[in-house]
Every structure is written in C-alpha cells, then in structure tokens.
Design an enzyme around this catalytic site. Structure first.
Site, PDB file in Angstrom:
ATOM      1  N   HIS A  92      -7.073  -8.275  -0.234  1.00 52.94           N
ATOM      2  CA  HIS A  92      -7.030  -7.033   0.548  1.00 52.94           C
ATOM      3  C   HIS A  92      -7.922  -7.150   1.782  1.00 52.94           C
ATOM      4  O   HIS A  92      -9.145  -7.142   1.676  1.00 52.94           O
ATOM      5  CB  HIS A  92      -7.496  -5.883  -0.344  1.00 52.94           C
ATOM      6  CG  HIS A  92      -7.228  -4.543   0.233  1.00 52.94           C
ATOM      7  ND1 HIS A  92      -6.000  -3.919   0.130  1.00 52.94           N
ATOM      8  CD2 HIS A  92      -8.006  -3.695   0.952  1.00 52.94           C
ATOM      9  CE1 HIS A  92      -6.050  -2.751   0.732  1.00 52.94           C
ATOM     10  NE2 HIS A  92      -7.255  -2.588   1.257  1.00 52.94           N
ATOM     11  N   ASP A 119       0.796  -1.239   0.000  1.00 50.54           N
ATOM     12  CA  ASP A 119       0.000   0.000   0.000  1.00 50.54           C
ATOM     13  C   ASP A 119       0.830   1.292   0.000  1.00 50.54           C
ATOM     14  O   ASP A 119       1.426   1.663   1.019  1.00 50.54           O
ATOM     15  CB  ASP A 119      -0.924   0.047   1.209  1.00 50.54           C
ATOM     16  CG  ASP A 119      -1.895  -1.130   1.273  1.00 50.54           C
ATOM     17  OD1 ASP A 119      -1.506  -2.248   0.878  1.00 50.54           O
ATOM     18  OD2 ASP A 119      -3.025  -0.928   1.734  1.00 50.54           O
ATOM     19  N   HIS A 139      -1.037  -2.696   6.367  1.00 52.62           N
ATOM     20  CA  HIS A 139       0.107  -1.771   6.321  1.00 52.62           C
ATOM     21  C   HIS A 139       1.284  -2.234   7.181  1.00 52.62           C
ATOM     22  O   HIS A 139       2.243  -1.480   7.367  1.00 52.62           O
ATOM     23  CB  HIS A 139      -0.292  -0.337   6.731  1.00 52.62           C
ATOM     24  CG  HIS A 139      -1.245   0.308   5.781  1.00 52.62           C
ATOM     25  ND1 HIS A 139      -1.520   1.666   5.795  1.00 52.62           N
ATOM     26  CD2 HIS A 139      -1.989  -0.210   4.773  1.00 52.62           C
ATOM     27  CE1 HIS A 139      -2.402   1.948   4.834  1.00 52.62           C
ATOM     28  NE2 HIS A 139      -2.692   0.821   4.217  1.00 52.62           N
ATOM     29  N   HIS A 151     -10.275   1.630   0.064  1.00 53.39           N
ATOM     30  CA  HIS A 151     -10.192   3.085  -0.117  1.00 53.39           C
ATOM     31  C   HIS A 151     -10.611   3.526  -1.520  1.00 53.39           C
ATOM     32  O   HIS A 151     -10.720   4.727  -1.784  1.00 53.39           O
ATOM     33  CB  HIS A 151      -8.777   3.585   0.204  1.00 53.39           C
ATOM     34  CG  HIS A 151      -8.534   3.673   1.672  1.00 53.39           C
ATOM     35  ND1 HIS A 151      -8.671   4.841   2.376  1.00 53.39           N
ATOM     36  CD2 HIS A 151      -8.206   2.727   2.584  1.00 53.39           C
ATOM     37  CE1 HIS A 151      -8.422   4.613   3.658  1.00 53.39           C
ATOM     38  NE2 HIS A 151      -8.134   3.337   3.808  1.00 53.39           N
ATOM     39  N   GLU A 197      -3.850   2.197  -2.985  1.00 50.87           N
ATOM     40  CA  GLU A 197      -5.159   2.665  -2.516  1.00 50.87           C
ATOM     41  C   GLU A 197      -5.077   3.869  -1.582  1.00 50.87           C
ATOM     42  O   GLU A 197      -6.074   4.548  -1.367  1.00 50.87           O
ATOM     43  CB  GLU A 197      -5.921   1.531  -1.813  1.00 50.87           C
ATOM     44  CG  GLU A 197      -5.318   1.124  -0.480  1.00 50.87           C
ATOM     45  CD  GLU A 197      -6.345   0.563   0.495  1.00 50.87           C
ATOM     46  OE1 GLU A 197      -7.520   0.489   0.160  1.00 50.87           O
ATOM     47  OE2 GLU A 197      -5.937   0.201   1.610  1.00 50.87           O
TER      48      GLU A 197
HETATM   49 FE   LIG Z   1      -4.148   0.519   2.614  1.00 50.76          FE
HETATM   50 FE   LIG Z   2      -7.324  -1.007   2.703  1.00 43.99          FE
END
Ligand SMILES: [Fe+2]
Ligand SMILES: [Fe+2]
Length: 262
Positions: A151, A8, A178, A68, A39
């Site tokens: 995801h 990400d 993350h 997102h 995203e």
């Molecule tokens: Fe993310």
């Molecule tokens: Fe996400």
C-alpha cells in the site's frame, strides 16, 4: 485457484459497486476467494464496523486496509475482534489488529498480508518494508499461496519490493493511488504483480472526491470542503490464477466503468 483482488473500495458508491458487480464476477470467473482493500469504504476515510460487516456480506472474504486505518478511532477496538481483517503488518508494536492472516479455502491455505510503504507516505512509525517482510516470512507459518497488498504512493518502491520477493509469494498487488496501472505482469515466472489495482468507487471524481471541491481547494481554498463524489461507480480489480504450489499463472485487470461492458 481463482482469486479476485478488489482495489480500494471508496465510500457509498464503492460499497454499492461491490454489491452490484461482485456476484456476477464470481460466477463468470469461478472465483474461489476474494480479497478487497476497503480502507476508504466509510465516507472515503477508514472502515467502520458496520461497513466491514456490509462488505463481508457482499462476498469479500479477506479485507485489507492501509494508511486510512488511522482515521477512525473505533478501529483500534474492533480490529481486535474481526478475523477477516488485515491491517498493515509493519506498524509499531502495540497497534491493534493483525497484519497477516491465513484463510482456509476448500482445504487450501491462503495467507494474506499487508505492507504500508514509506516513500511519500505519512510517517506512522511504519518499519522499513524489507525488514518487515523478512520478519513476516521468517516468523509466520509458511503457506504455498501468499497474497501481499503493498500500500503506497510510489510505483518504484512497489516495483522494487515486488522484484525482491517474487520468488517468495504468489502475488504482490499495489493499492493506495486509486488509479489502475497497466503494468500487470508475472515476476520471476512466479509472482503476479501490478503497481496499482485502482479504486472501486465514484468514477467521475478525483480519486474518489468531488471534482469541483478539489479544484477550488487547489486554486484558492486549501481548507475548503471536501466530500465524497456521488457519481456512478467504477469497479477495479485483478483476477489471479494461482496453482496449489503458489505459482501465479495469470493476472488480468478488471476495469468496469459507466458505459463500458464487462
Ligand atoms: Fe485508498
Ligand atoms: Fe491509502
């Protein structure tokens, strides 16, 4: 075939990290194809069209997104005309964009797909991830090499999904938390896997956001300000070695952070 998958990309620091690190990584590892989950590239939430173009110009060939996707209204219009962008496949019908695309790399077809998890995730009406993946494998043109971005928040949901499809695809790579996990593996002697690739963005942060603001919000002011952290960047990715039959031979984590050589 050497494939790099970047975790990400978050905010300004994430975009800078791609700009600063990707060229030398491509050279060092002789990378043929780059996928990036972007995203959070626009101020931590979503991906604007200018930032899509910016990240493409730094050398990302295929761009995935995630939950997102929904935070920027303009996404609905421009996602239709962005041939390198893959939104989650399992969204309700009528959602703009495409959830699985094929890229031609030196005469070899590589499919890139995105699946949005359900456990501990906001309900956007996303379909059951197994029904969606079965449908994808049945309906879409088969390619030997197939990279799937899974995801979601829950490691167990991602691990179970990966075991179920390990013989069908070349790699199933987790995104969204993350935080890079250390469980990279090859399932069924065929499919590269990691529960989360990690985030490419500000290192001193709470998954990308300003640390002090997150603490204040947690302690006393849930609706207090929340900004992107502007600390020095980290770069998280995995490197895959995949043969032309689609079998993954190697998965290696890349974690570049301030003060650490790479
Ligand atoms: Fe993310
Ligand atoms: Fe996400």
């Amino acid at each position: 075939m050497n494939i790099l998958f970047i975790g990400d990309v978050y905010g300004n620091r994430g975009r800078e990290a791609v700009r600063d690190f990707l060229p030398s990584l491509k050279n060092k590892y002789k990378i043929d194809f780059v996928v990036g989950n972007c995203e959070n590239a626009t101020h931590g939430r979503g991906l604007s069209l200018p930032h899509y173009k910016e990240l493409r110009s730094y050398g990302i060939d295929a761009i995935t997104v995630g939950n997102h996707f929904f935070f920027r209204n303009e996404s609905n219009s421009y996602f239709v005309n962005t041939p390198e962008l893959i939104r989650p496949y399992n969204l309700i019908s009528g959602t703009a964009g495409i959830g699985s695309r094929v890229f031609n790399v030196n005469g070899i077809s590589i499919r890139v797909s995105s699946i949005l998890c359900k456990v501990w995730m906001k309900d956007f009406g996303q379909k059951n991830i197994y029904q969606a993946m079965d449908e994808l494998l049945e309906k879409e043109e088969k390619t030997n090499i197939h990279i799937v971005d899974i995801h979601g928040e829950a490691t167990a949901e991602k691990i179970a999904f990966a075991h179920n499809y390990a013989s069908n695809v070349s790699a199933i790579l987790g995104t969204h938390t993350h935080v890079q996990t250390a469980d990279e593996d090859i399932f069924d002697n065929h499919c590269g896997y990691i529960s989360d690739v990690g985030m490419t963005g500000p290192y001193e942060s709470v998954i990308g956001a300003n640390i002090e603001q997150v603490i204040v919000r947690s302690k006393s002011s849930p609706n207090g300000p929340l900004d992107v952290s502007y600390s020095s960047p980290q770069f998280n990715a995995v490197l895959l070695e995949v043969d032309e039959e689609g079998k993954c031979h190697k998965i290696e984590r890349i974690n570049i952070r301030p003060g650490r050589d790479y």
